[in-house]
Scaffold this active site. Structure first.
Site, PDB file in Angstrom:
ATOM      1  N   LEU A 103       0.833  -1.202   0.000  1.00 17.75           N
ATOM      2  CA  LEU A 103       0.000   0.000   0.000  1.00 17.75           C
ATOM      3  C   LEU A 103       0.866   1.249   0.000  1.00 17.75           C
ATOM      4  O   LEU A 103       0.522   2.254  -0.636  1.00 17.75           O
ATOM      5  CB  LEU A 103      -0.932   0.001   1.213  1.00 17.75           C
ATOM      6  CG  LEU A 103      -1.854   1.225   1.307  1.00 17.75           C
ATOM      7  CD1 LEU A 103      -2.825   1.270   0.137  1.00 17.75           C
ATOM      8  CD2 LEU A 103      -2.605   1.237   2.631  1.00 17.75           C
ATOM      9  N   TYR A 104       1.988   1.189   0.709  1.00 15.95           N
ATOM     10  CA  TYR A 104       2.900   2.332   0.699  1.00 15.95           C
ATOM     11  C   TYR A 104       3.301   2.690  -0.731  1.00 15.95           C
ATOM     12  O   TYR A 104       3.206   3.846  -1.157  1.00 15.95           O
ATOM     13  CB  TYR A 104       4.146   2.021   1.539  1.00 15.95           C
ATOM     14  CG  TYR A 104       5.242   3.042   1.390  1.00 15.95           C
ATOM     15  CD1 TYR A 104       5.084   4.327   1.902  1.00 15.95           C
ATOM     16  CD2 TYR A 104       6.437   2.731   0.734  1.00 15.95           C
ATOM     17  CE1 TYR A 104       6.089   5.278   1.761  1.00 15.95           C
ATOM     18  CE2 TYR A 104       7.436   3.671   0.600  1.00 15.95           C
ATOM     19  CZ  TYR A 104       7.263   4.938   1.108  1.00 15.95           C
ATOM     20  OH  TYR A 104       8.254   5.872   0.951  1.00 15.95           O
TER      21      TYR A 104
END
Length: 359
Positions: A175-176
């Site tokens: 997700l980062y």
């Protein structure tokens, strides 16, 4: 007119602020001092920035970086700090409305690939909503240039080495990485709609004095000195394009001084993923020399004078086996050249660590 630096209490942000101040730029710093890692380290970084802005000497960890600063006859810049969460829309609007901001170096973000697996919402709040407040501020005040932090994590599942910015980066594994890719796309939309010059820099494994405690070098150093085993993922078969902080700072400021321009040859039928028909660019910023993780550990052991007990483990979720930056576009645009190789960089980190923790 000042340069706004977000994430100014962070590892990269505090060094960028020092460099800008040293060459005579006024700096407006923003940070929320969250507790993702020890806030006291962030406060210590800010004390260095404040002391330097008030006339203090460059310390041992920045004297080499600042020796190359060309102040062009100007006095050292002024610094002011604002404790604001980037996602606080009203506070950010007030900041842009009440300060004369010439350009922006946006480094504030929720960092950490692994942490995004267990606590995802801060990544949206800080990295997506927070970036939107920066874009809106830049839009309404007409800044000269917005430089923002992206990451090598945007390449995700891409395995063609070295990573080239003209290769589509649409397969993030965390997700980062996805939030940082979203930043690049949001920046393109604002460059298209409002003609804001925007440049994204994809950082490759930044390390050095005053670094982040969640990064491998910091973790390894602490555990080796404590006589504890270190976790070595992917059974030590990782390679990383470790990039020393001084090289990163010079590259960030060089990019800031080189506003993005539209590519007049950009073709929507055969799009180049690194440029656009609007003032939008992305560059890799790395050392362009991948190092095997086991070699990195060996260098650290030599500097510490101690052997590490290695706990060999499989690959972590969201991780990649190798990173390797093709920095040719940044070189062509700015003349960027990394100088510090890993042996010297690790030595400087260990020297700082021993001083900071009185070891």
């Amino acid at each position: 007119m000042a340069v706004l630096v977000t994430g100014v209490a962070g590892f990269i942000g505090s060094h960028v602020a020092l460099y800008l101040l040293g060459r005579g730029d006024d700096v407006i710093g923003v940070d929320n001092f969250n507790n993702y890692y020890d806030p006291s380290l962030k406060r210590a970084r800010i004390r260095r920035v404040v002391d330097f802005a008030e006339g203090g000497e460059a310390d041992a960890d920045t004297v080499d970086l600042l020796a190359g600063v060309d102040a062009t006859g100007k006095a050292r810049g002024a610094f002011e700090l604002h404790e604001i969460d980037l996602a606080d829309r009203a506070a950010m609007e007030r900041l842009f409305a009440t300060r004369s901001i010439r350009s922006v170096v946006h480094l504030g973000a929720q960092a950490g690939v692994r942490h995004s697996l267990t606590d995802p919402f801060p990544y949206i709040d800080s990295n997506v909503t927070g970036f939107l407040t920066i874009l809106e501020g830049a839009r309404h005040t007409g800044v000269d240039h917005l430089v923002y932090a992206s990451t090598s994590s945007v390449y995700g599942a891409v395995t063609d080495m070295p990573f080239n910015v003209s290769t589509p980066a649409d397969y993030p594994l965390s997700l980062y990485g996805a939030t940082k890719r979203a930043n690049e796309l949001m920046a393109h939309a604002y460059a298209h709609l409002f003609a804001i010059p925007v440049t994204g820099l994809r950082f490759f494994t930044v390390y050095g004095p005053w670094g982040r405690p969640d990064m491998a070098l910091f973790l390894f150093t602490r555990k080796i000195l404590a006589g504890e085993p270190i976790d070595v993922f992917n059974y030590g078969q990782h390679k990383r394009d470790f990039t020393f902080i001084d090289d990163i700072v010079r590259g960030v400021v060089a990019a800031l001084d080189t506003p993005a321009e539209a590519n007049p040859r950009w073709d929507g039928n055969a799009p180049d993923a690194a440029t656009a028909g609007v003032p939008w660019r992305v560059h890799n910023i790395g050392n362009q020399r991948p190092v095997e993780l086991m070699r990195y550990i060996e260098i650290l052991e030599q500097e510490l004078g101690a052997r590490a007990e290695r706990n060999l483990l499989p690959m972590q979720a969201g991780d990649v086996a190798e990173t390797y930056a093709d920095v040719d576009t940044l070189v062509a645009a700015t003349g960027y050249r990394p100088r510090i190789q890993v042996e010297e960089g690790v030595r400087r980190f260990v020297a700082w660590y021993r001083r900071y923790y009185a070891l």
